[in-house]
Design an enzyme around this catalytic site. Sequence first.
Site, mmCIF file in Angstrom:
data_model
loop_
_atom_site.group_PDB
_atom_site.id
_atom_site.type_symbol
_atom_site.label_atom_id
_atom_site.label_comp_id
_atom_site.label_asym_id
_atom_site.label_seq_id
_atom_site.Cartn_x
_atom_site.Cartn_y
_atom_site.Cartn_z
ATOM 1 N N GLY A 140 47.016 -45.972 40.391
ATOM 2 C CA GLY A 140 46.649 -46.370 39.031
ATOM 3 C C GLY A 140 46.936 -47.850 38.863
ATOM 4 O O GLY A 140 47.381 -48.293 37.802
ATOM 5 N N ASP A 195 42.638 -46.294 42.357
ATOM 6 C CA ASP A 195 42.314 -46.105 40.945
ATOM 7 C C ASP A 195 40.942 -45.427 40.876
ATOM 8 O O ASP A 195 40.288 -45.203 41.908
ATOM 9 C CB ASP A 195 42.344 -47.436 40.163
ATOM 10 N N ASP A 213 41.068 -40.020 43.198
ATOM 11 C CA ASP A 213 41.752 -39.296 42.130
ATOM 12 C C ASP A 213 43.165 -38.968 42.604
ATOM 13 O O ASP A 213 43.348 -38.280 43.602
ATOM 14 C CB ASP A 213 40.961 -38.006 41.835
ATOM 15 N N MET A 214 44.138 -39.487 41.893
ATOM 16 C CA MET A 214 45.537 -39.305 42.325
ATOM 17 C C MET A 214 45.992 -37.850 42.295
ATOM 18 O O MET A 214 47.001 -37.506 42.891
ATOM 19 C CB MET A 214 46.462 -40.154 41.464
ATOM 20 N N LYS A 263 53.400 -47.719 38.276
ATOM 21 C CA LYS A 263 53.855 -48.614 37.202
ATOM 22 C C LYS A 263 53.091 -48.319 35.924
ATOM 23 O O LYS A 263 51.867 -48.370 35.909
ATOM 24 C CB LYS A 263 53.641 -50.067 37.619
ATOM 25 N N HIS A 302 53.981 -42.288 32.161
ATOM 26 C CA HIS A 302 54.144 -42.098 30.704
ATOM 27 C C HIS A 302 52.830 -41.703 30.012
ATOM 28 O O HIS A 302 52.827 -41.354 28.849
ATOM 29 C CB HIS A 302 54.832 -43.313 30.037
HETATM 30 N N1 SAH Z 1 49.621 -49.692 36.803
HETATM 31 C C1 SAH Z 1 48.829 -50.516 35.913
HETATM 32 C C2 SAH Z 1 47.882 -49.731 35.016
HETATM 33 C C3 SAH Z 1 48.458 -48.608 34.244
HETATM 34 S S1 SAH Z 1 47.260 -47.808 33.198
HETATM 35 C C4 SAH Z 1 49.706 -51.431 35.118
HETATM 36 O O1 SAH Z 1 50.944 -51.371 35.258
HETATM 37 O O2 SAH Z 1 49.226 -52.250 34.365
HETATM 38 C C5 SAH Z 1 46.910 -46.343 34.119
HETATM 39 C C6 SAH Z 1 45.914 -46.497 35.245
HETATM 40 O O3 SAH Z 1 45.741 -45.216 35.850
HETATM 41 C C7 SAH Z 1 44.531 -46.946 34.801
HETATM 42 O O4 SAH Z 1 44.113 -48.059 35.598
HETATM 43 C C8 SAH Z 1 43.645 -45.732 35.085
HETATM 44 O O5 SAH Z 1 42.316 -46.060 35.444
HETATM 45 C C9 SAH Z 1 44.377 -45.057 36.224
HETATM 46 N N2 SAH Z 1 44.066 -43.634 36.389
HETATM 47 C C10 SAH Z 1 43.892 -42.705 35.415
HETATM 48 N N3 SAH Z 1 43.626 -41.513 35.951
HETATM 49 C C11 SAH Z 1 43.633 -41.677 37.299
HETATM 50 C C12 SAH Z 1 43.400 -40.803 38.416
HETATM 51 N N4 SAH Z 1 43.134 -39.513 38.217
HETATM 52 N N5 SAH Z 1 43.494 -41.303 39.672
HETATM 53 C C13 SAH Z 1 43.764 -42.622 39.866
HETATM 54 N N6 SAH Z 1 44.001 -43.506 38.851
HETATM 55 C C14 SAH Z 1 43.922 -43.037 37.598
#
Ligand code: SAH
Length: 321
Positions: A165, A188, A208-209, A222, A226
Amino acid sequence: MDSNVLQAQAGLWNLTFGYLKSMSLKSALDLGIPDAIDNNGQPMTLSQLHSVLSLHPSKITQLRRLMRLLTHFGFFIEKSTGAGTEAVYDLTTQSRLVTRKTESTNMLAFVRCHLDSKWVKPSQYIGDWFMQDEKQVPAEVAHGCTFWELASREPEGIKSLVDVGGGKGAMANIIAKNFPYVRCTVLDLPNVVGDCPNDGIVKFVSGDMFTCIPPADAVLLKWLLHDWSNEDCIRILQRCKEAIPSREAGGKVIVCEAVVGSTSAMISEEPQLLLDMLMLTLTEGGERDENEWKHLFIEAGFSSYKIIHTSGFMSIIEVYP
Ligand code: SAH
């Protein structure tokens, strides 16, 4: 003696001993002198520094010599506190760049990395290298292998990291630039990383995580957990555990989030509580206290964790398989 010759001697002297500047800086960082002054909250005398740093009792004069050199170069400043009292040493703008509390402009990792013997040793081989026909760079002449091979043999430290992400790679780029021997990947969603250029610094993976996280020594999460409910967090953490090696081999998950109720003395809990209300309006997640974090880590199969508090309201939690 001719003044030209005197000047030349001094110049040559400085050129010869220039390396002692860098090595004195390295010693100050090895000893943690900038952090000791920073943590003290006010300038420190030599004896205070000597005692806080737990140096050998016989080394106080030598500490004065180290501080004198670094003060000369503007890394510390020496201030008089009146006749008959011991002078104190304080930080300057330069040394503040390498204290742990400095955030956005911090150069500690960069400076430490470049003063490490792995980086310094090749410079002793530049002369030999000029004599050789091969395409090897001085680092290969010095180490007998490429710099990256050497870094990958290091038992300590992580060699690869995936920022799950990680958005458009802002954080991963900072890590990759400060730790060039760590291979950084961002995972991401396709709509986020689909058009990110694979420029060789950070590798972008669309995925997809909840399904699969690319393998790495460390996974960075990071401001991510939350956003999610406990059940979803446990699923994400299980995928993280599958992506990393054992604890003995250096595997870890690095979570950067608020730990409600534990902030540095300088900051109140208020930003955490407001962030929690924001998460309540936007997601099924929220800000968690230490017990809530612990529950998630244990449920996902991790064995232990360590919380590192920062000077802000966010903490770094290292979670071990
Ligand atoms: N780590 C970054 C962004 C956090 S926001 C920072 O600290 O600024 C959360 C991120 O998770 C977003 O970029 C969103 O696109 C990603 N995300 C949401 N669902 C996801 C999934 N299923 N697999 C991978 N990434 C995902």
